[in-house]
Design an enzyme around this catalytic site. Sequence first.
Site: not given
Ligand code: DX5
Ligand code: ZN
Length: 227
Positions: A67, A36, A140, A38, A69, A174, A9, A34
């Site tokens: 991904h 993220d 998740m 948001m 969010m 994840d 990620s 990956h």
């Molecule tokens: C959280 C993200 C994850 C996160 C994973 O909302 O979707 O992808 O970045 O982080 P680690 O691997 O550091 O727990």
């Molecule tokens: Zn993610």
Amino acid sequence: MHEIRIAPSLLAADFARLGDEIASVENAGADWLHLDVMDGHFVPNLTFGPFIVQAMKKVARRPLDVHLMITDPWRYRDAFLDAGADLFTFHVEVAQHGDVGALLDSVRARGVKVGMSIQPDTPVERLLPWLPRLDLVLIMSVFAGFGGQKFMPEVLPKATWLRTAGFRGDISMDGGIGSSTIAQAAAAGVNVFVAGTAVFGAPDRAARIAQLRAAASGAYGTAAAGA
Ligand code: DX5
Ligand code: ZN
């Protein structure tokens, strides 16, 4: 047997050196990148949008696993597809905001793989209406929004349930995935592993990815097999 994939990620990357960080984890053996996304609404954090995805696409050699969010994936579908998303995953928790089936079909019509993600407190059965149309389910194992959180093992039965329900696509997990948690996820039937802190925080990223891959490969599906 589904192919084991390690998807670092980029949330855990040094964004001041994003191009170098992408090259670093790709050279270290990452299968997917990956990303993220948001929106500060669906989750309290605000990260980046299609503009940054487009910049990453210019330098990335591996698929972009996006991904989302975000509350309104319908509104930003074309922007992320045009930016170069190779996988387009949104959350089942926003299903009431639009026509999920139409979104799934329109993404796949453009040749992009589509996935749905579920928060730790969302029952996996909520995905039932759309399972046959999904290429991927993203479970998740932390509440979405921030990296570096503690793995929540209570979500593991969701992976087993999906395989038992006959889901043949990729199952991704994840949040809090690392050396001490990946084997239990693989045992439950997970085959794609999102790891931010575990990879970007490692002194030797290639060794860490290799170690994660070996641990996952060795444990994959053993819970289902009753081993
Ligand atoms: C959280 C993200 C994850 C996160 C994973 O909302 O979707 O992808 O970045 O982080 P680690 O691997 O550091 O727990
Ligand atoms: Zn993610």
